[in-house]
Design a protein around this motif. Sequence first.
Motif, PDB file in Angstrom:
ATOM      1  N   ILE A  52       0.833  -1.200   0.000  1.00  0.00           N
ATOM      2  CA  ILE A  52       0.000   0.000   0.000  1.00  0.00           C
ATOM      3  C   ILE A  52       0.872   1.257   0.000  1.00  0.00           C
ATOM      4  O   ILE A  52       0.534   2.270  -0.629  1.00  0.00           O
ATOM      5  CB  ILE A  52      -0.956  -0.030   1.213  1.00  0.00           C
ATOM      6  CG1 ILE A  52      -2.032  -1.090   0.970  1.00  0.00           C
ATOM      7  CG2 ILE A  52      -1.595   1.328   1.456  1.00  0.00           C
ATOM      8  CD1 ILE A  52      -2.994  -1.265   2.096  1.00  0.00           C
ATOM      9  N   GLY A  53       2.012   1.200   0.674  1.00  0.00           N
ATOM     10  CA  GLY A  53       2.949   2.319   0.591  1.00  0.00           C
ATOM     11  C   GLY A  53       3.493   2.505  -0.817  1.00  0.00           C
ATOM     12  O   GLY A  53       3.615   3.633  -1.308  1.00  0.00           O
ATOM     13  N   VAL A  54       3.806   1.397  -1.497  1.00  0.00           N
ATOM     14  CA  VAL A  54       4.265   1.473  -2.884  1.00  0.00           C
ATOM     15  C   VAL A  54       3.155   2.012  -3.777  1.00  0.00           C
ATOM     16  O   VAL A  54       3.409   2.786  -4.712  1.00  0.00           O
ATOM     17  CB  VAL A  54       4.741   0.091  -3.367  1.00  0.00           C
ATOM     18  CG1 VAL A  54       5.106   0.124  -4.845  1.00  0.00           C
ATOM     19  CG2 VAL A  54       5.936  -0.377  -2.545  1.00  0.00           C
ATOM     20  N   ALA A  55       1.908   1.622  -3.504  1.00  0.00           N
ATOM     21  CA  ALA A  55       0.776   2.128  -4.280  1.00  0.00           C
ATOM     22  C   ALA A  55       0.667   3.644  -4.156  1.00  0.00           C
ATOM     23  O   ALA A  55       0.376   4.346  -5.135  1.00  0.00           O
ATOM     24  CB  ALA A  55      -0.517   1.458  -3.823  1.00  0.00           C
ATOM     25  N   ALA A  56       0.882   4.169  -2.941  1.00  0.00           N
ATOM     26  CA  ALA A  56       0.857   5.620  -2.757  1.00  0.00           C
ATOM     27  C   ALA A  56       1.971   6.300  -3.554  1.00  0.00           C
ATOM     28  O   ALA A  56       1.777   7.370  -4.136  1.00  0.00           O
ATOM     29  CB  ALA A  56       0.989   5.958  -1.270  1.00  0.00           C
ATOM     30  N   ILE A 217      -4.197  -1.039  -7.172  1.00  0.00           N
ATOM     31  CA  ILE A 217      -3.173  -1.848  -6.509  1.00  0.00           C
ATOM     32  C   ILE A 217      -3.663  -2.302  -5.142  1.00  0.00           C
ATOM     33  O   ILE A 217      -3.432  -3.451  -4.734  1.00  0.00           O
ATOM     34  CB  ILE A 217      -1.859  -1.060  -6.399  1.00  0.00           C
ATOM     35  CG1 ILE A 217      -1.279  -0.805  -7.790  1.00  0.00           C
ATOM     36  CG2 ILE A 217      -0.849  -1.809  -5.542  1.00  0.00           C
ATOM     37  CD1 ILE A 217       0.024  -0.049  -7.788  1.00  0.00           C
ATOM     38  N   ARG A 218      -4.356  -1.429  -4.410  1.00  0.00           N
ATOM     39  CA  ARG A 218      -4.885  -1.825  -3.098  1.00  0.00           C
ATOM     40  C   ARG A 218      -5.842  -2.995  -3.230  1.00  0.00           C
ATOM     41  O   ARG A 218      -5.783  -3.955  -2.457  1.00  0.00           O
ATOM     42  CB  ARG A 218      -5.585  -0.640  -2.428  1.00  0.00           C
ATOM     43  CG  ARG A 218      -4.661   0.309  -1.699  1.00  0.00           C
ATOM     44  CD  ARG A 218      -5.436   1.258  -0.797  1.00  0.00           C
ATOM     45  NE  ARG A 218      -6.320   2.120  -1.565  1.00  0.00           N
ATOM     46  CZ  ARG A 218      -5.957   3.285  -2.081  1.00  0.00           C
ATOM     47  NH1 ARG A 218      -4.718   3.708  -1.930  1.00  0.00           N
ATOM     48  NH2 ARG A 218      -6.818   4.028  -2.749  1.00  0.00           N
ATOM     49  N   HIS A 219      -6.744  -2.912  -4.200  1.00  0.00           N
ATOM     50  CA  HIS A 219      -7.700  -4.006  -4.379  1.00  0.00           C
ATOM     51  C   HIS A 219      -6.982  -5.300  -4.745  1.00  0.00           C
ATOM     52  O   HIS A 219      -7.302  -6.378  -4.222  1.00  0.00           O
ATOM     53  CB  HIS A 219      -8.707  -3.634  -5.465  1.00  0.00           C
ATOM     54  CG  HIS A 219      -9.784  -4.650  -5.669  1.00  0.00           C
ATOM     55  ND1 HIS A 219     -10.573  -5.127  -4.637  1.00  0.00           N
ATOM     56  CD2 HIS A 219     -10.201  -5.299  -6.790  1.00  0.00           C
ATOM     57  CE1 HIS A 219     -11.437  -6.017  -5.111  1.00  0.00           C
ATOM     58  NE2 HIS A 219     -11.223  -6.147  -6.408  1.00  0.00           N
ATOM     59  N   GLY A 220      -5.978  -5.204  -5.613  1.00  0.00           N
ATOM     60  CA  GLY A 220      -5.255  -6.403  -6.019  1.00  0.00           C
ATOM     61  C   GLY A 220      -4.497  -7.052  -4.881  1.00  0.00           C
ATOM     62  O   GLY A 220      -4.557  -8.273  -4.693  1.00  0.00           O
ATOM     63  N   VAL A 221      -3.785  -6.257  -4.086  1.00  0.00           N
ATOM     64  CA  VAL A 221      -2.987  -6.844  -3.014  1.00  0.00           C
ATOM     65  C   VAL A 221      -3.878  -7.395  -1.905  1.00  0.00           C
ATOM     66  O   VAL A 221      -3.570  -8.431  -1.297  1.00  0.00           O
ATOM     67  CB  VAL A 221      -1.985  -5.810  -2.450  1.00  0.00           C
ATOM     68  CG1 VAL A 221      -2.694  -4.665  -1.738  1.00  0.00           C
ATOM     69  CG2 VAL A 221      -1.015  -6.474  -1.497  1.00  0.00           C
ATOM     70  N   LEU A 222      -5.006  -6.744  -1.637  1.00  0.00           N
ATOM     71  CA  LEU A 222      -5.906  -7.253  -0.601  1.00  0.00           C
ATOM     72  C   LEU A 222      -6.579  -8.543  -1.038  1.00  0.00           C
ATOM     73  O   LEU A 222      -6.809  -9.446  -0.218  1.00  0.00           O
ATOM     74  CB  LEU A 222      -6.949  -6.187  -0.254  1.00  0.00           C
ATOM     75  CG  LEU A 222      -6.384  -4.953   0.472  1.00  0.00           C
ATOM     76  CD1 LEU A 222      -7.443  -3.865   0.590  1.00  0.00           C
ATOM     77  CD2 LEU A 222      -5.855  -5.327   1.851  1.00  0.00           C
ATOM     78  N   MET A 223      -6.892  -8.664  -2.325  1.00  0.00           N
ATOM     79  CA  MET A 223      -7.416  -9.932  -2.834  1.00  0.00           C
ATOM     80  C   MET A 223      -6.380 -11.041  -2.703  1.00  0.00           C
ATOM     81  O   MET A 223      -6.692 -12.153  -2.252  1.00  0.00           O
ATOM     82  CB  MET A 223      -7.836  -9.781  -4.301  1.00  0.00           C
ATOM     83  CG  MET A 223      -9.099  -8.981  -4.529  1.00  0.00           C
ATOM     84  SD  MET A 223      -9.590  -8.988  -6.268  1.00  0.00           S
ATOM     85  CE  MET A 223     -10.047 -10.701  -6.482  1.00  0.00           C
TER      86      MET A 223
END
Length: 455
Positions: A52-56, A217-223
């Motif tokens: 999530i930090g990388v997504a930001a 990216i958040r949705h992908g990593v959380l999935m």
Amino acid sequence: MDSKQIINYRQFAWLTAALLSGGGLISTQQVLFRIGYSDAWSAYMLPVLYVIGVAALFTMLVKRFPNKHLFEINKIVFGSVIGTIVNLILLFHLWLILTRDLSTFGKFIGITLLPNTPGEMILLVLVLLFIVYGKTSVEVLARVNDLLFPAFVLIILLTPLSLANEMDIRLMQPVLTRPWSSIFSINVLSLGWFGDIFVMGAFLHTLWGPRQVGSAIRHGVLMAACMLFDFIVLEVLVLGPTIPGNMVYPNYSLIQQIHITDFLDRLDLLVLVICFPVTACGLLLVYLAFQLGMASLVNQRDYSKLNTPVALLLLLTTVLAFKGTSEVFSFVNYSSSVITLSYQPLLFILLGLLSLRHPIHQDQKNDQNDTSKENGTTKPAAPPKPASPLQRSPQQGWERWTYILLAISLAALIIGLWKANSWASAGFICGSMYGLCSILLIYTSYMEIHSLSKR
């Protein structure tokens, strides 16, 4: 090959999930059980926060460098010489990922499905697949993943129902009683695999309206984290906390436990038919990023001419990389964290700080400021007033809930590790809250994507 490629938020999110979950299902979980025992399911909290930090960071980059991918941004931010050196480091990491995953998939196929087939022939077939998709673009891969990924998710959702008669809740207890050092160790090991998220930086230029890349990216990593969490919990409930640590492929052994009536067995073959193409999509995504990085060295985006030589070189280096199966597993289990942490955090911090020297692109400013038309001319609207919590856009509201649930998950994990040794019920309650938040995070992150499609 068309250098202009467009994919939407959902496709970007699903590719992210395929990238992070595919390899994790057949790799490090054996080691996670050896260290984390029955608490191995807690191995994805730190990796999720890192991604999530990388997504930001990626969101900040696409606002300042629209229609540019990570390799091009590096040259702009660091300069031509240093940017090329940084790109070479990223290309070396991509090559290590491809070697690692090709060896892992080759060993998996050789051990479970084709024990009499030479490993070199299995690798040759995989590389031929690379050559075929290397002539296309990420758009084609995104469409293929669109067809396969829903079935992959459906299989994971149906697995708990199929194994309901094999579960024993007592195998999960006690919950969150492992030492802090063990939980931190398994999170660091998982962080190495989730560090592959930088691959998505090679496709920042493909998003239509890349301003919301963070939501995808958040949705992908959380999935991905939720699917891996689901499999680890099922392994504990069905096989216990000790047996998976002594198995080569605990996930595959778990699927082999599915028996519906007395004649529907060997459903593992059906599951592999659906799951293996998704893991292949994740590997192909890394290969396309590798080719794009190679082309960027000569300031090009058309990588089709490099396809066959790069694929054959990759085949040769993969065959010569490891002497035996034990070296493959040692490299897979322990090297990813060392490689990722050796340069990525420092690189991303420098990239973020140096990118602040570049202003936000004018098109991005126009997206954030309303305009009004008077007498056939466009007149900038008055500066917007700060929005109250009730005036936030739907996407911002769901994003806020995503961060709240992440904070609750982290708090539940910390409190559980702190109190579970003296109060067993606290560990069970906190573990249940962690699992519930993991499911709700899928919904809130999905609503972020859904709200974007309506704008």
